[in-house]
Scaffold this motif. Structure first.
Motif, PDB file in Angstrom:
ATOM      1  N   ALA A  59      -2.881  70.804 -17.489  1.00  0.00           N
ATOM      2  CA  ALA A  59      -3.323  69.198 -17.948  1.00  0.00           C
ATOM      3  C   ALA A  59      -2.703  68.610 -18.658  1.00  0.00           C
ATOM      4  O   ALA A  59      -1.789  69.039 -19.722  1.00  0.00           O
ATOM      5  N   VAL A  60      -2.407  67.139 -18.522  1.00  0.00           N
ATOM      6  CA  VAL A  60      -2.022  66.169 -19.418  1.00  0.00           C
ATOM      7  C   VAL A  60      -2.782  65.159 -19.340  1.00  0.00           C
ATOM      8  O   VAL A  60      -3.489  64.557 -18.191  1.00  0.00           O
ATOM      9  N   THR A  61      -3.053  64.439 -20.489  1.00  0.00           N
ATOM     10  CA  THR A  61      -3.570  63.115 -20.581  1.00  0.00           C
ATOM     11  C   THR A  61      -2.546  62.308 -20.861  1.00  0.00           C
ATOM     12  O   THR A  61      -1.637  62.173 -21.879  1.00  0.00           O
ATOM     13  N   VAL A  62      -2.503  61.153 -20.012  1.00  0.00           N
ATOM     14  CA  VAL A  62      -1.370  59.932 -20.002  1.00  0.00           C
ATOM     15  C   VAL A  62      -2.253  58.613 -20.056  1.00  0.00           C
ATOM     16  O   VAL A  62      -3.092  58.397 -19.851  1.00  0.00           O
ATOM     17  N   PRO A  63      -1.379  57.537 -20.623  1.00  0.00           N
ATOM     18  CA  PRO A  63      -1.903  56.224 -20.908  1.00  0.00           C
ATOM     19  C   PRO A  63      -1.400  55.405 -19.606  1.00  0.00           C
ATOM     20  O   PRO A  63      -0.679  55.764 -18.914  1.00  0.00           O
ATOM     21  N   VAL A  64      -2.226  54.447 -19.332  1.00  0.00           N
ATOM     22  CA  VAL A  64      -2.011  53.671 -18.175  1.00  0.00           C
ATOM     23  C   VAL A  64      -1.733  52.245 -18.947  1.00  0.00           C
ATOM     24  O   VAL A  64      -2.249  51.601 -19.435  1.00  0.00           O
ATOM     25  N   GLY A  65      -0.099  51.920 -18.703  1.00  0.00           N
ATOM     26  CA  GLY A  65       0.110  50.929 -19.498  1.00  0.00           C
ATOM     27  C   GLY A  65      -0.191  50.877 -21.079  1.00  0.00           C
ATOM     28  O   GLY A  65       0.123  51.914 -21.517  1.00  0.00           O
ATOM     29  N   LYS A  66      -0.187  49.572 -21.618  1.00  0.00           N
ATOM     30  CA  LYS A  66      -0.472  49.653 -23.264  1.00  0.00           C
ATOM     31  C   LYS A  66      -1.861  50.292 -23.338  1.00  0.00           C
ATOM     32  O   LYS A  66      -2.826  49.686 -22.644  1.00  0.00           O
ATOM     33  N   VAL A  67      -2.013  50.963 -24.193  1.00  0.00           N
ATOM     34  CA  VAL A  67      -3.417  51.593 -24.855  1.00  0.00           C
ATOM     35  C   VAL A  67      -3.539  51.249 -26.187  1.00  0.00           C
ATOM     36  O   VAL A  67      -2.721  50.936 -26.884  1.00  0.00           O
ATOM     37  N   SER A  68      -5.132  51.531 -26.299  1.00  0.00           N
ATOM     38  CA  SER A  68      -5.229  51.131 -27.818  1.00  0.00           C
ATOM     39  C   SER A  68      -4.598  52.184 -28.691  1.00  0.00           C
ATOM     40  O   SER A  68      -4.106  53.503 -28.549  1.00  0.00           O
ATOM     41  N   ASP A  69      -4.728  52.089 -30.249  1.00  0.00           N
ATOM     42  CA  ASP A  69      -4.011  52.725 -31.176  1.00  0.00           C
ATOM     43  C   ASP A  69      -4.892  54.027 -31.188  1.00  0.00           C
ATOM     44  O   ASP A  69      -4.345  55.198 -31.313  1.00  0.00           O
TER      45      ASP A  69
END
Length: 188
Positions: A59-69
């Protein structure tokens, strides 16, 4: 994961990939109801693979576009915990060494570990012994021996760590609606 059905489930899993968004910790179903990703979401992709009768899990967690800090920091910490857990896998070590390494990273960043969710043995079935908790004590638990294969999978939340199972019978959410991240790798 298509048609995989653990003993605790009322029905087989209806997709090949688990897709969990934001407060969904693990096992999100991508093809029942609308799931539309938007900028700022974080998404966990959890996939098992059967190759010549042997199973791996990742498994991997990825951002969608710009995400919060905060989302970026959570993903970084959870990936760091996976790396720490893998580094603790040494012949003659103990299951508790893996959990202790993961737990130390959670504490370092101030994140909670998703309660009751953990890594597991894998090989001829999706879930096998041993159970690999995301917390533990160095030198405790089953001894690690050459030939063992398991999935290490830290799951951290920005909240308290309590989870609840949704009515679909598979998707675990954070009870407080906080963000969750999950990284997983199969280790031999």
């Amino acid at each position: 994961f298509l048609n995989y059905q653990p003993e605790s489930a009322d029905r087989p899993y209806p997709a090949t990939l688990c897709v969990s968004i934001n407060d969904e910790v693990v096992h999100g179903i991508p093809n029942e109801g609308k799931k539309i990703l938007k900028e700022g979401d974080i998404v966990t992709l959890d996939l098992g693979l059967n190759h010549k009768g042997l199973i791996t899990d990742a498994a991997v967690t990825v951002p969608v576009g710009k995400v919060s800090d905060e989302a970026t920091r959570l993903m970084k910490a959870t990936k760091e915990a996976l790396d720490a857990g893998i580094a603790a896998v040494l012949p003659g070590g103990h299951i508790g060494d893996i959990g202790a390494a993961i737990e130390a990273v959670a504490k370092k960043y101030g994140y909670a570990i998703a309660e009751g969710l953990a890594g597991h043995g894998v090989g001829y079935a999706v879930h096998e012994d041993p159970y690999i908790p995301n917390e533990g004590k160095v030198g405790k638990g089953e001894v690690l021996k050459p030939g063992m294969v398991f999935a290490i999978e830290p799951m951290f939340t920005t909240g308290k760590g309590a989870v609840k199972l949704s009515s679909d019978g598979y998707t675990f959410h954070t009870r407080d609606g906080s963000l969750a991240a999950h990284f997983e790798h199969t280790v031999a």
